[in-house]
Design a protein around this motif. Sequence first.
Motif, PDB file in Angstrom:
ATOM      1  N   TRP A 151       0.835  -1.205   0.000  1.00  0.00           N
ATOM      2  CA  TRP A 151       0.000   0.000   0.000  1.00  0.00           C
ATOM      3  C   TRP A 151       0.873   1.259   0.000  1.00  0.00           C
ATOM      4  O   TRP A 151       0.624   2.205  -0.753  1.00  0.00           O
ATOM      5  CB  TRP A 151      -0.906  -0.019   1.229  1.00  0.00           C
ATOM      6  CG  TRP A 151      -1.815   1.168   1.358  1.00  0.00           C
ATOM      7  CD1 TRP A 151      -3.029   1.355   0.763  1.00  0.00           C
ATOM      8  CD2 TRP A 151      -1.576   2.338   2.143  1.00  0.00           C
ATOM      9  NE1 TRP A 151      -3.564   2.571   1.135  1.00  0.00           N
ATOM     10  CE2 TRP A 151      -2.687   3.191   1.988  1.00  0.00           C
ATOM     11  CE3 TRP A 151      -0.531   2.743   2.980  1.00  0.00           C
ATOM     12  CZ2 TRP A 151      -2.785   4.432   2.627  1.00  0.00           C
ATOM     13  CZ3 TRP A 151      -0.620   3.976   3.616  1.00  0.00           C
ATOM     14  CH2 TRP A 151      -1.737   4.808   3.428  1.00  0.00           C
ATOM     15  N   LEU A 152       1.894   1.248   0.833  1.00  0.00           N
ATOM     16  CA  LEU A 152       2.763   2.404   0.978  1.00  0.00           C
ATOM     17  C   LEU A 152       3.465   2.749  -0.328  1.00  0.00           C
ATOM     18  O   LEU A 152       3.585   3.918  -0.703  1.00  0.00           O
ATOM     19  CB  LEU A 152       3.805   2.109   2.069  1.00  0.00           C
ATOM     20  CG  LEU A 152       4.637   3.265   2.612  1.00  0.00           C
ATOM     21  CD1 LEU A 152       3.741   4.326   3.246  1.00  0.00           C
ATOM     22  CD2 LEU A 152       5.625   2.732   3.650  1.00  0.00           C
ATOM     23  N   GLU A 153       3.909   1.716  -1.052  1.00  0.00           N
ATOM     24  CA  GLU A 153       4.636   1.947  -2.298  1.00  0.00           C
ATOM     25  C   GLU A 153       3.756   2.617  -3.344  1.00  0.00           C
ATOM     26  O   GLU A 153       4.247   3.315  -4.236  1.00  0.00           O
ATOM     27  CB  GLU A 153       5.169   0.610  -2.823  1.00  0.00           C
ATOM     28  CG  GLU A 153       6.290   0.735  -3.852  1.00  0.00           C
ATOM     29  CD  GLU A 153       5.772   0.899  -5.272  1.00  0.00           C
ATOM     30  OE1 GLU A 153       6.548   1.323  -6.141  1.00  0.00           O
ATOM     31  OE2 GLU A 153       4.572   0.603  -5.516  1.00  0.00           O
ATOM     32  N   GLY A 154       2.447   2.440  -3.216  1.00  0.00           N
ATOM     33  CA  GLY A 154       1.523   3.037  -4.172  1.00  0.00           C
ATOM     34  C   GLY A 154       1.090   4.452  -3.839  1.00  0.00           C
ATOM     35  O   GLY A 154       0.311   5.057  -4.599  1.00  0.00           O
ATOM     36  N   GLN A 155       1.546   5.006  -2.721  1.00  0.00           N
ATOM     37  CA  GLN A 155       1.164   6.356  -2.308  1.00  0.00           C
ATOM     38  C   GLN A 155       2.157   7.401  -2.831  1.00  0.00           C
ATOM     39  O   GLN A 155       3.338   7.119  -3.008  1.00  0.00           O
ATOM     40  CB  GLN A 155       1.102   6.447  -0.783  1.00  0.00           C
ATOM     41  CG  GLN A 155       0.173   5.454  -0.133  1.00  0.00           C
ATOM     42  CD  GLN A 155      -1.268   5.624  -0.557  1.00  0.00           C
ATOM     43  OE1 GLN A 155      -1.809   6.727  -0.527  1.00  0.00           O
ATOM     44  NE2 GLN A 155      -1.896   4.530  -0.965  1.00  0.00           N
ATOM     45  N   ASP A 156       1.665   8.604  -3.064  1.00  0.00           N
ATOM     46  CA  ASP A 156       2.538   9.734  -3.389  1.00  0.00           C
ATOM     47  C   ASP A 156       2.993  10.353  -2.065  1.00  0.00           C
ATOM     48  O   ASP A 156       2.230  11.050  -1.399  1.00  0.00           O
ATOM     49  CB  ASP A 156       1.798  10.765  -4.232  1.00  0.00           C
ATOM     50  CG  ASP A 156       2.686  11.955  -4.606  1.00  0.00           C
ATOM     51  OD1 ASP A 156       3.894  11.921  -4.285  1.00  0.00           O
ATOM     52  OD2 ASP A 156       2.169  12.904  -5.217  1.00  0.00           O
TER      53      ASP A 156
END
Length: 292
Positions: A151-156
């Motif tokens: 999830w974190l990797e997909g956040q800006d």
Amino acid sequence: MPWLQLSIETDEDRAPLLELVFESLGALSVTLGDAGNQPLLEPKPGEERLWHATRVTALFEAERNIDELRAALNQALAADVSLNLNIERLEDQVWERTWLEHFKPMQFGQRLWICPDGQQVTASDAVLVKLDPGLAFGTGTHPTTALCLEWLEGQDLRGKRIIDYGCGSGILAIAALLLGAEHAIAVDYDPQALEATQANAEKNGVAGRLEICLPEQTPQTENDLLLANILAGPLIELASTLMQLIQPGAPFALSGILQEQAEQVSAAYHPFAEMQPAQQQAEWIRLGGTKI
């Protein structure tokens, strides 16, 4: 030198007694572990919690007489332990190297990698979190952590302030900083977890942007993003508290939730947020949403 390992599965009431018995018989080490796949919240300092089904494991020198040890256990426990006693002979080895043989670089999303010392990732755009085994929970191998990393990797995260509640090894806060977050707050009840987080942050060169604290010391600021990888009970109990730590419109991810607990956790956050569909890995669930 080789070793002799004895282990017995017992209940949480008898586990401390069995630990004392092994120590009295001269065990070099005694460890207690989960024998029934029961998740536990990290205990507060000074608090002791055990699993309903606990495995007590003792390490002895290889030359100890097994029959004598078994007889001593029978006498101390006033019971025949033969049917429940597991005995193994362990050959000597470099334990850190053995562990590294099983912990290879792991990818989460498009470019985030968790990598132990001495191993390499060839991808040119890789964001690398250097992490070795330690006392605190969180290496990326457990589904609850993996769900959060994905999830974190997909956040800006560029320029954002994030809070990692229940930080364990600090893996999520450190990953966020390496992915571009400006500042991170790492919170945990366990002083050992805070020590591990500090050491891992220094190893990854982000200690200057990381604030580490106990729950009661958490700065009452509105952050841009929240991660809480703990367990369902505390997530429900802390719903209002956690939502106060992020600003309106901020995304958040909650993990450490078993499938049958997801509906109850989601209901606790519904008054504060617009919830998103749950994501699952094995029997574990990640919930997320946006604060309203």
